[in-house]
Design an enzyme around this catalytic site. Sequence first.
Site, PDB file in Angstrom:
ATOM      1  N   LYS A  96       0.818  -1.221   0.003  1.00 28.13           N
ATOM      2  CA  LYS A  96      -0.047  -0.060   0.057  1.00 28.13           C
ATOM      3  C   LYS A  96       0.687   1.442   0.129  1.00 28.13           C
ATOM      4  CE  LYS A  96      -2.483   2.680   3.273  1.00 28.13           C
ATOM      5  NZ  LYS A  96      -1.415   3.370   3.882  1.00 28.13           N
ATOM      6  N   ASN A  97       1.870   1.418   0.763  1.00 26.61           N
ATOM      7  CA  ASN A  97       2.730   2.548   1.032  1.00 26.61           C
ATOM      8  C   ASN A  97       3.421   2.797  -0.240  1.00 26.61           C
ATOM      9  OD1 ASN A  97       1.312   3.243   3.260  1.00 26.61           O
ATOM     10  ND2 ASN A  97       3.086   2.792   4.762  1.00 26.61           N
ATOM     11  N   ARG A 153      -3.963  10.223   3.259  1.00 20.11           N
ATOM     12  CA  ARG A 153      -2.874  10.968   3.695  1.00 20.11           C
ATOM     13  C   ARG A 153      -2.010  11.173   2.262  1.00 20.11           C
ATOM     14  NH1 ARG A 153      -0.459  13.691   7.553  1.00 20.11           N
ATOM     15  NH2 ARG A 153       1.811  13.497   7.614  1.00 20.11           N
ATOM     16  N   CYS A 188      -5.518   8.351   8.412  1.00 19.17           N
ATOM     17  CA  CYS A 188      -5.512   7.840   9.659  1.00 19.17           C
ATOM     18  C   CYS A 188      -5.042   8.963  10.864  1.00 19.17           C
ATOM     19  CB  CYS A 188      -4.796   6.665  10.001  1.00 19.17           C
ATOM     20  SG  CYS A 188      -5.432   5.436   8.988  1.00 19.17           S
ATOM     21  N   ARG A 226       0.244  14.781  12.636  1.00 18.47           N
ATOM     22  CA  ARG A 226       0.994  14.302  11.449  1.00 18.47           C
ATOM     23  C   ARG A 226       1.448  15.516  10.680  1.00 18.47           C
ATOM     24  NH1 ARG A 226      -1.569   9.038   9.019  1.00 18.47           N
ATOM     25  NH2 ARG A 226       0.531   8.535   8.216  1.00 18.47           N
ATOM     26  N   PRO A 227       2.451  16.325  10.983  1.00 21.46           N
ATOM     27  CA  PRO A 227       2.811  17.644  10.374  1.00 21.46           C
ATOM     28  C   PRO A 227       3.556  17.371   8.843  1.00 21.46           C
ATOM     29  CG  PRO A 227       4.333  17.112  12.189  1.00 21.46           C
ATOM     30  CD  PRO A 227       3.403  16.127  12.270  1.00 21.46           C
ATOM     31  N   ILE A 228       3.560  18.285   7.989  1.00 21.47           N
ATOM     32  CA  ILE A 228       4.177  18.125   6.661  1.00 21.47           C
ATOM     33  C   ILE A 228       5.275  19.141   6.654  1.00 21.47           C
ATOM     34  CG2 ILE A 228       2.339  16.876   5.730  1.00 21.47           C
ATOM     35  CD1 ILE A 228       1.346  19.646   4.384  1.00 21.47           C
ATOM     36  N   ASP A 229       5.792  19.837   7.764  1.00 23.30           N
ATOM     37  CA  ASP A 229       6.497  20.903   7.752  1.00 23.30           C
ATOM     38  C   ASP A 229       8.009  20.524   6.905  1.00 23.30           C
ATOM     39  OD1 ASP A 229       6.718  19.040  10.185  1.00 23.30           O
ATOM     40  OD2 ASP A 229       8.768  20.196  10.592  1.00 23.30           O
ATOM     41  N   LEU A 230       8.413  19.100   7.266  1.00 26.88           N
ATOM     42  CA  LEU A 230       9.514  18.684   6.347  1.00 26.88           C
ATOM     43  C   LEU A 230       9.286  18.705   4.954  1.00 26.88           C
ATOM     44  CD1 LEU A 230      10.376  15.742   8.767  1.00 26.88           C
ATOM     45  CD2 LEU A 230      11.542  17.939   8.489  1.00 26.88           C
ATOM     46  N   ASP A 246       3.737   0.865  12.078  1.00 23.79           N
ATOM     47  CA  ASP A 246       2.342   0.184  11.481  1.00 23.79           C
ATOM     48  C   ASP A 246       2.177  -1.302  12.084  1.00 23.79           C
ATOM     49  OD1 ASP A 246       1.911   2.318  10.268  1.00 23.79           O
ATOM     50  OD2 ASP A 246       2.762   1.638   8.094  1.00 23.79           O
ATOM     51  N   ILE A 257       7.392   6.560  17.076  1.00 22.96           N
ATOM     52  CA  ILE A 257       6.941   7.512  16.033  1.00 22.96           C
ATOM     53  C   ILE A 257       5.598   8.300  16.108  1.00 22.96           C
ATOM     54  CG2 ILE A 257       6.809   7.440  13.352  1.00 22.96           C
ATOM     55  CD1 ILE A 257       9.477   5.999  13.921  1.00 22.96           C
ATOM     56  N   ARG A 303      -9.359   0.582   3.458  1.00 18.37           N
ATOM     57  CA  ARG A 303      -8.147   1.497   2.703  1.00 18.37           C
ATOM     58  C   ARG A 303      -6.897   0.814   2.775  1.00 18.37           C
ATOM     59  NH1 ARG A 303      -6.484   5.765   6.235  1.00 18.37           N
ATOM     60  NH2 ARG A 303      -4.895   5.793   4.455  1.00 18.37           N
TER      61      ARG A 303
HETATM   62  C1  UD1 Z   1       4.264   6.858   6.399  1.00 18.06           C
HETATM   63  C2  UD1 Z   1       3.285   5.558   6.216  1.00 18.06           C
HETATM   64  C3  UD1 Z   1       2.628   5.300   7.331  1.00 18.06           C
HETATM   65  C4  UD1 Z   1       3.723   5.017   8.700  1.00 18.06           C
HETATM   66  C5  UD1 Z   1       4.733   6.022   8.901  1.00 18.06           C
HETATM   67  C6  UD1 Z   1       6.105   5.909   9.740  1.00 18.06           C
HETATM   68  C7  UD1 Z   1       2.629   5.981   4.033  1.00 18.06           C
HETATM   69  C8  UD1 Z   1       1.578   6.548   2.910  1.00 18.06           C
HETATM   70  N1  UD1 Z   1       2.338   6.255   5.322  1.00 18.06           N
HETATM   71  O1  UD1 Z   1       3.679   7.854   6.996  1.00 18.06           O
HETATM   72  O2  UD1 Z   1       2.077   4.109   7.290  1.00 18.06           O
HETATM   73  O3  UD1 Z   1       3.025   4.627   9.673  1.00 18.06           O
HETATM   74  O4  UD1 Z   1       5.455   6.722   7.409  1.00 18.06           O
HETATM   75  O5  UD1 Z   1       6.572   4.777   9.279  1.00 18.06           O
HETATM   76  O6  UD1 Z   1       3.788   5.846   3.376  1.00 18.06           O
HETATM   77  N2  UD1 Z   1       7.156  14.486  10.752  1.00 18.06           N
HETATM   78  C9  UD1 Z   1       7.280  15.391  11.074  1.00 18.06           C
HETATM   79  N3  UD1 Z   1       7.212  16.532   9.997  1.00 18.06           N
HETATM   80  C10 UD1 Z   1       6.883  16.108   8.575  1.00 18.06           C
HETATM   81  C11 UD1 Z   1       6.636  14.514   8.505  1.00 18.06           C
HETATM   82  C12 UD1 Z   1       6.730  13.744   9.398  1.00 18.06           C
HETATM   83  O7  UD1 Z   1       7.655  15.993  12.286  1.00 18.06           O
HETATM   84  O8  UD1 Z   1       6.884  17.083   7.777  1.00 18.06           O
HETATM   85  C13 UD1 Z   1       7.254  13.155  11.700  1.00 18.06           C
HETATM   86  C14 UD1 Z   1       5.904  12.449  12.178  1.00 18.06           C
HETATM   87  O9  UD1 Z   1       5.205  13.255  12.994  1.00 18.06           O
HETATM   88  C15 UD1 Z   1       6.290  11.221  12.597  1.00 18.06           C
HETATM   89  C16 UD1 Z   1       7.611  11.011  12.011  1.00 18.06           C
HETATM   90  O10 UD1 Z   1       8.042  12.241  11.492  1.00 18.06           O
HETATM   91  O11 UD1 Z   1       6.368  11.613  14.031  1.00 18.06           O
HETATM   92  C17 UD1 Z   1       7.587   9.873  10.725  1.00 18.06           C
HETATM   93  O12 UD1 Z   1       6.591  10.481   9.979  1.00 18.06           O
HETATM   94  P1  UD1 Z   1       6.468  10.052   8.464  1.00 18.06           P
HETATM   95  O13 UD1 Z   1       7.803   9.166   8.079  1.00 18.06           O
HETATM   96  O14 UD1 Z   1       6.696  11.163   7.548  1.00 18.06           O
HETATM   97  O15 UD1 Z   1       5.214   9.498   8.275  1.00 18.06           O
HETATM   98  P2  UD1 Z   1       4.135   9.343   7.008  1.00 18.06           P
HETATM   99  O16 UD1 Z   1       5.119   9.574   5.761  1.00 18.06           O
HETATM  100  O17 UD1 Z   1       3.153  10.263   6.972  1.00 18.06           O
END
Ligand code: UD1
Length: 423
Positions: free
Chosen positions: A22-23, A92, A116, A121-125, A306, A328, A398
């Site tokens: 899926k991912n 997501r 979910c 779950r920020p997207i700042d990065l 996961d 995480i 999903r």
């Molecule tokens: C992906 C997976 C999800 C899995 C997660 C962690 C997909 C579609 N989803 O989610 O199933 O649970 O990896 O293995 O592939 N973070 C920040 N800023 C950001 C992005 C992330 O602080 O901009 C933090 C998150 O809050 C979290 C950590 O980084 O604590 C890891 O998150 P991330 O690997 O980005 O998760 P996803 O890509 O959303």
Amino acid sequence: MKKIVINGGRSLTGEVTISGAKNSAVALIPAAILANSPVILEGVPDIQDVHSLIEILEIMGAKITFSNNVLEIDPTEIVSVPMPNGKINSLRASYYFMGTLLGKFGEAVVGLPGGCYLGPRPIDLHVKGFEALGVQVTNEHGAMYLRTESDQMQGNRIFMDVVSVGATINIMLAAVKAKGQTIIENAAREPEIIDVATLLNNMGAKVRGAGTDIIRIDGVEELHGCRHFMIPDRIEAGTYLALAAAAGNGIKVKNVIFEHLESFIAKLQEIGVKMKISEDEIEVYPSTDLKAVNVMTYPYPGFATDLQQPLTPLLLMTSGTAEIIDTIYAKRVNHVPELARMGADISVEGNMIIVNGPSKLHGAEVVASDLRAGACLVIAGLLAEGTTTIYNVEYILRGYDHIIEKLTALGASIEMIEEVEAE
Ligand code: UD1
């Protein structure tokens, strides 16, 4: 509204074949729009997230066929469509359209991702990465507006403060079309990242180092179509392995890449689960004297967040106290009260889930709060005496391909019921 009804306590046996990841799929599908001719993806799971992405691509003008797990995407007539809301908010991974639309059109309007709820779950990065490539990013009324400042994105060195799967892939998706070289440092190393890089390279991109924590991308002018066979889903595999260990009477899990599951298999071995591991399948034998173990989740190759929830019902079958810490997503605990409703001796203390086993589970009415919590409750329902009804199963659909059929083939008494809402 759908619900799943399980009559538990049956011993399960037979074979189950794992579907595509899926991912990976949720990144490979948006990646396909970067090509200027058709992309054929093989081994694509038949799950709701894939169907949602297909709908989004069709809105953009892509021609799609999807049958027998082969997805053909013809992106030649795609146009830049602003997507501030609608279907885009349902998953997501729609954030991958930020990277691919930037690569394709130099601009994007993408609603903030749904999916979910696992705590914040920020997207700042992602945003910082795009900005480093020369993209102007603004958040207007819940939608991200992205525009390349000069006529083309410019490669750059990007250090990721936190290891992030999504941000690593998203920056890679944009950088393949940037001018010059991009270097992502402290990149995530998940197998899905290698899968996306392999597709991009098959399309003509120049991505090196995926799977390590430094990824180098040399931008190219054009990407073309190709055929790509995707990797199997290590999280689905882990879910069935946990189920096989907890409720199985001999179950073979097929289409598995063992190397993607090493930390999980090591944990099963520590618990005392007996297995035979072959090249692409793992047979789980009935095991007794299972021991409680502690679990701490980490980025790959550590124990996957996961798989924390799907492992929990197995921990309920072991003797002793197990402690789970999710580094995480510390708030990924919504399955705990539901398991307690089924008779489990489980609680949350601070940032730790405490599981006391062995617990005898009984059927109950429970609610799936997210995808993996749902998988956890399905396993618990199969272990429990009596009838378990799981609500909110849209989450499970999903990400788990034909879960009812796969479990029925193993001997489970499980059905999905469509609830007719009262007028
Ligand atoms: C992906 C997976 C999800 C899995 C997660 C962690 C997909 C579609 N989803 O989610 O199933 O649970 O990896 O293995 O592939 N973070 C920040 N800023 C950001 C992005 C992330 O602080 O901009 C933090 C998150 O809050 C979290 C950590 O980084 O604590 C890891 O998150 P991330 O690997 O980005 O998760 P996803 O890509 O959303």
